[in-house]
Each structure stands twice: as structure tokens, then as C-alpha cells.
Design a protein around this motif. Sequence first.
Motif, PDB file in Angstrom:
ATOM      1  N   ARG A 122      -7.496  41.613 -81.399  1.00  0.00           N
ATOM      2  CA  ARG A 122      -7.740  42.171 -81.222  1.00  0.00           C
ATOM      3  C   ARG A 122      -7.223  43.540 -81.425  1.00  0.00           C
ATOM      4  O   ARG A 122      -7.882  44.685 -81.076  1.00  0.00           O
ATOM      5  CB  ARG A 122      -6.509  42.205 -79.342  1.00  0.00           C
ATOM      6  N   GLY A 123      -6.327  43.521 -82.002  1.00  0.00           N
ATOM      7  CA  GLY A 123      -5.194  45.138 -82.989  1.00  0.00           C
ATOM      8  C   GLY A 123      -6.796  45.504 -84.378  1.00  0.00           C
ATOM      9  O   GLY A 123      -7.250  46.443 -84.327  1.00  0.00           O
ATOM     10  N   LEU A 124      -7.278  44.075 -84.410  1.00  0.00           N
ATOM     11  CA  LEU A 124      -8.370  44.443 -85.661  1.00  0.00           C
ATOM     12  C   LEU A 124      -9.785  45.094 -84.873  1.00  0.00           C
ATOM     13  O   LEU A 124      -9.982  45.813 -85.896  1.00  0.00           O
ATOM     14  CB  LEU A 124      -8.496  43.130 -86.497  1.00  0.00           C
ATOM     15  N   TYR A 125     -10.053  44.238 -84.327  1.00  0.00           N
ATOM     16  CA  TYR A 125     -11.510  44.869 -83.062  1.00  0.00           C
ATOM     17  C   TYR A 125     -11.021  46.518 -82.977  1.00  0.00           C
ATOM     18  O   TYR A 125     -12.506  47.247 -83.657  1.00  0.00           O
ATOM     19  CB  TYR A 125     -11.387  43.239 -82.206  1.00  0.00           C
ATOM     20  N   ASP A 126      -9.725  46.745 -82.695  1.00  0.00           N
ATOM     21  CA  ASP A 126      -9.432  47.972 -81.436  1.00  0.00           C
ATOM     22  C   ASP A 126     -10.093  48.735 -82.909  1.00  0.00           C
ATOM     23  O   ASP A 126     -10.928  49.843 -82.666  1.00  0.00           O
ATOM     24  CB  ASP A 126      -8.471  48.382 -80.597  1.00  0.00           C
ATOM     25  N   ALA A 127      -9.031  48.203 -83.865  1.00  0.00           N
ATOM     26  CA  ALA A 127      -8.627  49.593 -84.846  1.00  0.00           C
ATOM     27  C   ALA A 127     -10.385  49.873 -85.946  1.00  0.00           C
ATOM     28  O   ALA A 127     -11.394  51.348 -85.416  1.00  0.00           O
ATOM     29  CB  ALA A 127      -8.379  49.623 -86.163  1.00  0.00           C
ATOM     30  N   ALA A 128     -11.547  48.465 -85.386  1.00  0.00           N
ATOM     31  CA  ALA A 128     -12.620  49.180 -86.121  1.00  0.00           C
ATOM     32  C   ALA A 128     -13.898  50.024 -85.375  1.00  0.00           C
ATOM     33  O   ALA A 128     -14.246  50.649 -85.491  1.00  0.00           O
ATOM     34  CB  ALA A 128     -12.426  47.409 -87.226  1.00  0.00           C
ATOM     35  N   PHE A 129     -13.331  49.307 -83.949  1.00  0.00           N
ATOM     36  CA  PHE A 129     -13.823  50.106 -82.989  1.00  0.00           C
ATOM     37  C   PHE A 129     -14.052  51.595 -83.380  1.00  0.00           C
ATOM     38  O   PHE A 129     -14.600  52.383 -82.848  1.00  0.00           O
ATOM     39  CB  PHE A 129     -13.927  49.101 -81.991  1.00  0.00           C
ATOM     40  N   VAL A 151     -18.688  43.106 -86.377  1.00  0.00           N
ATOM     41  CA  VAL A 151     -18.477  42.044 -87.592  1.00  0.00           C
ATOM     42  C   VAL A 151     -17.711  42.350 -88.478  1.00  0.00           C
ATOM     43  O   VAL A 151     -17.029  42.023 -89.152  1.00  0.00           O
ATOM     44  CB  VAL A 151     -20.093  43.218 -88.473  1.00  0.00           C
ATOM     45  N   LEU A 152     -17.015  44.185 -88.510  1.00  0.00           N
ATOM     46  CA  LEU A 152     -16.002  44.465 -88.956  1.00  0.00           C
ATOM     47  C   LEU A 152     -14.455  43.277 -89.244  1.00  0.00           C
ATOM     48  O   LEU A 152     -14.056  43.190 -89.635  1.00  0.00           O
ATOM     49  CB  LEU A 152     -15.106  45.850 -88.755  1.00  0.00           C
ATOM     50  N   GLY A 153     -14.427  43.407 -87.571  1.00  0.00           N
ATOM     51  CA  GLY A 153     -13.443  42.498 -87.291  1.00  0.00           C
ATOM     52  C   GLY A 153     -13.394  41.227 -87.578  1.00  0.00           C
ATOM     53  O   GLY A 153     -12.642  40.479 -87.706  1.00  0.00           O
ATOM     54  N   CYS A 154     -14.799  40.568 -88.144  1.00  0.00           N
ATOM     55  CA  CYS A 154     -14.902  39.031 -88.122  1.00  0.00           C
ATOM     56  C   CYS A 154     -14.518  39.511 -89.637  1.00  0.00           C
ATOM     57  O   CYS A 154     -13.674  37.981 -90.311  1.00  0.00           O
ATOM     58  CB  CYS A 154     -16.594  38.848 -87.946  1.00  0.00           C
ATOM     59  N   GLY A 155     -15.413  40.132 -90.179  1.00  0.00           N
ATOM     60  CA  GLY A 155     -14.294  40.500 -91.535  1.00  0.00           C
ATOM     61  C   GLY A 155     -12.999  40.288 -92.125  1.00  0.00           C
ATOM     62  O   GLY A 155     -12.453  40.112 -93.081  1.00  0.00           O
ATOM     63  N   LEU A 156     -12.494  41.484 -91.155  1.00  0.00           N
ATOM     64  CA  LEU A 156     -10.890  41.527 -91.253  1.00  0.00           C
ATOM     65  C   LEU A 156     -10.237  40.073 -91.029  1.00  0.00           C
ATOM     66  O   LEU A 156      -9.095  39.412 -91.901  1.00  0.00           O
ATOM     67  CB  LEU A 156     -10.427  42.618 -90.477  1.00  0.00           C
ATOM     68  N   PHE A 157     -10.048  39.262 -90.244  1.00  0.00           N
ATOM     69  CA  PHE A 157      -9.813  38.118 -89.595  1.00  0.00           C
ATOM     70  C   PHE A 157     -10.473  37.256 -90.438  1.00  0.00           C
ATOM     71  O   PHE A 157      -9.227  36.027 -90.355  1.00  0.00           O
ATOM     72  CB  PHE A 157     -10.361  37.757 -88.216  1.00  0.00           C
ATOM     73  N   ALA A 182     -15.342  32.859 -84.844  1.00  0.00           N
ATOM     74  CA  ALA A 182     -16.804  33.234 -84.117  1.00  0.00           C
ATOM     75  C   ALA A 182     -15.623  33.870 -82.652  1.00  0.00           C
ATOM     76  O   ALA A 182     -16.071  34.402 -81.856  1.00  0.00           O
ATOM     77  CB  ALA A 182     -17.653  32.454 -84.563  1.00  0.00           C
ATOM     78  N   VAL A 183     -14.935  32.676 -82.974  1.00  0.00           N
ATOM     79  CA  VAL A 183     -14.801  32.094 -81.141  1.00  0.00           C
ATOM     80  C   VAL A 183     -13.379  33.465 -80.850  1.00  0.00           C
ATOM     81  O   VAL A 183     -13.583  34.068 -79.667  1.00  0.00           O
ATOM     82  CB  VAL A 183     -13.747  31.097 -81.269  1.00  0.00           C
ATOM     83  N   THR A 184     -12.284  33.711 -81.808  1.00  0.00           N
ATOM     84  CA  THR A 184     -11.194  34.832 -81.742  1.00  0.00           C
ATOM     85  C   THR A 184     -12.240  36.104 -81.472  1.00  0.00           C
ATOM     86  O   THR A 184     -11.867  36.621 -80.535  1.00  0.00           O
ATOM     87  CB  THR A 184     -10.550  34.962 -82.912  1.00  0.00           C
ATOM     88  N   ILE A 185     -12.798  36.232 -82.404  1.00  0.00           N
ATOM     89  CA  ILE A 185     -13.358  37.777 -82.469  1.00  0.00           C
ATOM     90  C   ILE A 185     -14.683  37.645 -81.097  1.00  0.00           C
ATOM     91  O   ILE A 185     -14.691  39.136 -80.327  1.00  0.00           O
ATOM     92  CB  ILE A 185     -14.619  38.440 -83.946  1.00  0.00           C
ATOM     93  N   GLY A 186     -15.377  36.779 -81.033  1.00  0.00           N
ATOM     94  CA  GLY A 186     -16.543  37.155 -79.777  1.00  0.00           C
ATOM     95  C   GLY A 186     -16.342  36.936 -78.425  1.00  0.00           C
ATOM     96  O   GLY A 186     -16.435  37.858 -77.476  1.00  0.00           O
ATOM     97  N   LYS A 187     -14.476  36.531 -77.557  1.00  0.00           N
ATOM     98  CA  LYS A 187     -14.168  36.867 -76.794  1.00  0.00           C
ATOM     99  C   LYS A 187     -13.588  38.231 -76.080  1.00  0.00           C
ATOM    100  O   LYS A 187     -13.394  38.393 -75.428  1.00  0.00           O
ATOM    101  CB  LYS A 187     -12.560  35.913 -77.096  1.00  0.00           C
ATOM    102  N   VAL A 188     -13.458  38.684 -77.853  1.00  0.00           N
ATOM    103  CA  VAL A 188     -13.024  40.347 -77.372  1.00  0.00           C
ATOM    104  C   VAL A 188     -14.298  41.092 -77.311  1.00  0.00           C
ATOM    105  O   VAL A 188     -14.340  41.587 -76.660  1.00  0.00           O
ATOM    106  CB  VAL A 188     -11.854  40.384 -79.044  1.00  0.00           C
ATOM    107  N   ALA A 189     -15.082  40.691 -78.503  1.00  0.00           N
ATOM    108  CA  ALA A 189     -15.938  41.663 -78.755  1.00  0.00           C
ATOM    109  C   ALA A 189     -17.032  41.500 -77.539  1.00  0.00           C
ATOM    110  O   ALA A 189     -17.844  42.537 -76.691  1.00  0.00           O
ATOM    111  CB  ALA A 189     -16.720  42.014 -79.653  1.00  0.00           C
ATOM    112  N   LEU A 190     -17.648  40.306 -77.047  1.00  0.00           N
ATOM    113  CA  LEU A 190     -18.850  40.286 -75.641  1.00  0.00           C
ATOM    114  C   LEU A 190     -18.353  40.554 -74.883  1.00  0.00           C
ATOM    115  O   LEU A 190     -19.806  41.341 -74.771  1.00  0.00           O
ATOM    116  CB  LEU A 190     -18.950  38.255 -76.278  1.00  0.00           C
ATOM    117  N   PRO A 191     -17.464  40.420 -74.330  1.00  0.00           N
ATOM    118  CA  PRO A 191     -17.126  41.005 -73.289  1.00  0.00           C
ATOM    119  C   PRO A 191     -17.369  42.319 -72.947  1.00  0.00           C
ATOM    120  O   PRO A 191     -17.770  43.172 -72.181  1.00  0.00           O
ATOM    121  CB  PRO A 191     -16.125  40.425 -72.791  1.00  0.00           C
TER     122      PRO A 191
END
Length: 434
Positions: free
Chosen positions: A82-89, A104-110, A121-130
Motif C-alpha cells: 500500500r505504501g508503494l502504491y500511495d507513493a506512486a499515486f 503500473v509503478l506500484g506493480c514494478g516496485l512490488f 497482480a493480486v496485491t496491487i489490484g486489491k489496493v488500486a482497483l477500488p
Amino acid sequence: MPEAAAGLLGIAALFGLMLFRMPVAFAMLTVGFFGMWALSGLKAAGAVLLTEGYASVSGYALIVVPMFILLGNIASAAGFSRGLYDAAFAWVGRFRGGLASASVLGCGLFSAVSGSSVATAVTIGKVALPEMQRLGYGPALATGAVAAGGTLGFLIPPSTGFVLYAILTEQSIGRLFMAGVLPGLLLVGLFILTIWIMALMDPGAGPRGPKVPWSRKLGMTFRALPLVAVIVLSIGGIYAGVFTPVEASGIGATLVLALALVSRRLTVGLFRMALLDTVRTSAMLYMVVIGANVLNPFLAVTHVPETLGHALTGLGLGPYGTLTAVILAYVVLGMFLDGLSMLVVTIPIVFPIMMANGFDPIWFGVVAVIVVEMGMITPPVGLNVFVVKGIAPAVPMVTIFRGVLPFLLAMLIGLLLIVQFPGIALMLPASMFD
């Protein structure tokens, strides 16, 4: 029965068993064992099963598999993704399609801690898709970005695809890891460019996110820095020659565990789940390695790789014509097989052909992994598409497949660039020992 005919019959039986839902590891074990029995007798088949089965999983280098899987599982359980995705966003969310680009950036980092496309896909998808659904993103763009971004887990080190390729071809895991860095960054850039073009063509599909103040940007980046530091230390340490891939996997897993404990994000229950998932995934991959190493002697006895190599040479296609034929065969197989199965089944056959045509083994490893990645989002199988469907059950499969098509084109462009400019894959591994 001629040996070559027996080999082709064995390959047909292998695909038949997999079509009947037998796990790929046991399909390879069955064909390899009974094939050797038919050609060389029960004693030889038993010897292959015993010696190859033990030797294939007792090697020191294979420790990277459970260690890097544990690293990714702990990072996921502790919520670091979640921290990786939030930073990218925070940095790219303001642009059109920014939320999809952040995915995509979150996927690359994770990917740099998980080594698994499905886990990514599961980890970032659960955060990003909603979040994308909340902001009104088009379902095709949202699901396509996550499904395509998840494939990066098979390319960006520590990639399980490279580990298996290294074991099957006896290449350096460290060199393969380094070879995946620049192609992985290239695909990240091409995916973001694809999102920007899609959002430009249909502004409603990728609206701008809210503006994030600089203080919050810096705060989110700071919170993501510890995990980013682990990534840089692990991969950078391999590149600098400070430690081996096995040592990097142990150091990375230990540091992530320490971060999770210090931040009090890891409960006993979550840690237990991470350990169990690591054991399950590692056992599956170990069985695949055993199956591949039992199948390989059978293929060697039947001379199938040499026969196919001579047949392709006889067609007069030349090295790049042969490479094109192999890539097209991978694309077709990717429509029916998952990436892991495709890699372990085909590499023992295809690798000698590629080496006979003078291609670099590290470079071909990158090409093979990218083509396998494409299979992960290619209909009708598209493993990552089914993963995303599980996260977003309301989105029809047709919509998700429509969403991944532009990303397939981006991956094809990336593949052509790597074929045209091999240095993209070979520059870092070549500089490791300069």
C-alpha cells in the motif's frame, strides 16, 4: 519405435496430461519416468528419478526461491505494498490516467520484492482497483493496467522465471537478474505511455486524480523508502558483487521481517499465513524443477531438440527467422498454457536450438520471459486476467481482455526493441564483471 518418434509421442502425451488438468510437475514426472522406462528399462528410469530428483533440489542456488517468496509474502502481509502504491499515486495521480500509471509503478516496485506475477497482480489490484472504480475509471483501462502490470513480477528481479530458466539452462542467476532490470523499466515506461494514449483517446476512461500537496508527496515517499531501500540493497548488492543472489535473498527477507516487526504491522497470524504460503509456493516450484529434471534426460535420449533444430535449419530461415518461429510458437502456446508450464516444458527443447543459432543465453532468457509474460494476458487462458477477474468480479472477462490488448502491443514493441538492441538486456550483466 525410433527414438525421435518416442520423443514426439512423449511431448504429445505431456500436453495431453496437462489438458486433462494434471499439474505440470507431475505431467513431466510421468512422461520422463515412463519414457525412460520404455527406452532404457526400469532400472535406468528409477536411477534418473532418484538422482535427478535429489540433485535438482539440493543445490545451494535454489535457496533464492523460498527466501524471495518469503520476502514478498511478508511485505504483502505487512501492508508495505500500500505504501508503494500511495507513493506512486502521489507523484503521477494528477495526470490523465494517473491512477492506472500509479498501479503500473506500484506493480514494478512490488515485483522487485515478490518475484511473482500473480502475487503482484493480486496485491496491487486489491489496493488500486477500488480506488480507480471510485474515481470513475473505465473498467477496461483499470483492469488492463493491473493485469499487464502484474506480469512485471515475472521479469523484474527477483523473478522466479529467471530462477527456473537459470536452473534449466545452467546459467548465472545473478546475470539473469541484472538482465531483467532495464527491460523491466522499459516495459514500465511503455505501459505508462500506453495508459497516457488510452486516456488521451478517451478522457473519461482515465480522469485526473486529486492534486496532492508537496508535504503529502514527501510524506508518502518517506513511508515507502524503507522497502525501496531493501529493494535497492538486494538488487544493487548483487550488481556490485557485494553478495550473491542467495545471500541477497536472505538479507532481503530478514530486513523486511525486521521492518514489519519494528513497525508493528505483522501479527502472529499474518506471519503464520506468510510462512504457509511460502511453503506451498516453494513446494510447487521445487516439484516443477524436479519434474523438469526428470523429463530432460528422456528428451536427451530421444534427441528431440537436435531433430527440431535440424528441421528448422533445413527450412533456411536463418537465426532471426528461427527466433521469429520460436516466438510465434510461444505466442500460440501462451493461449493455452500458463507461463510457468510453458517455460519449464519448452526451454529444454528450444534452448539448444537458440544456442546453435548463436544467440546469447542471457539475452534469450529475457526474450523468453517476456514472451511468457505476454501469455499471461493472452486469451483464452491469460492467468493474470483470471486473477484480476477474481478481484473485480463485476467486470466481464471480455472487458478485461479488451483492456489488456493495448498492453500486449506495448510488450511486443518492447520485445522488438530488445531484439533490435540486445544491449538493453546485456549491458548490466556485462558490466558486473568488468
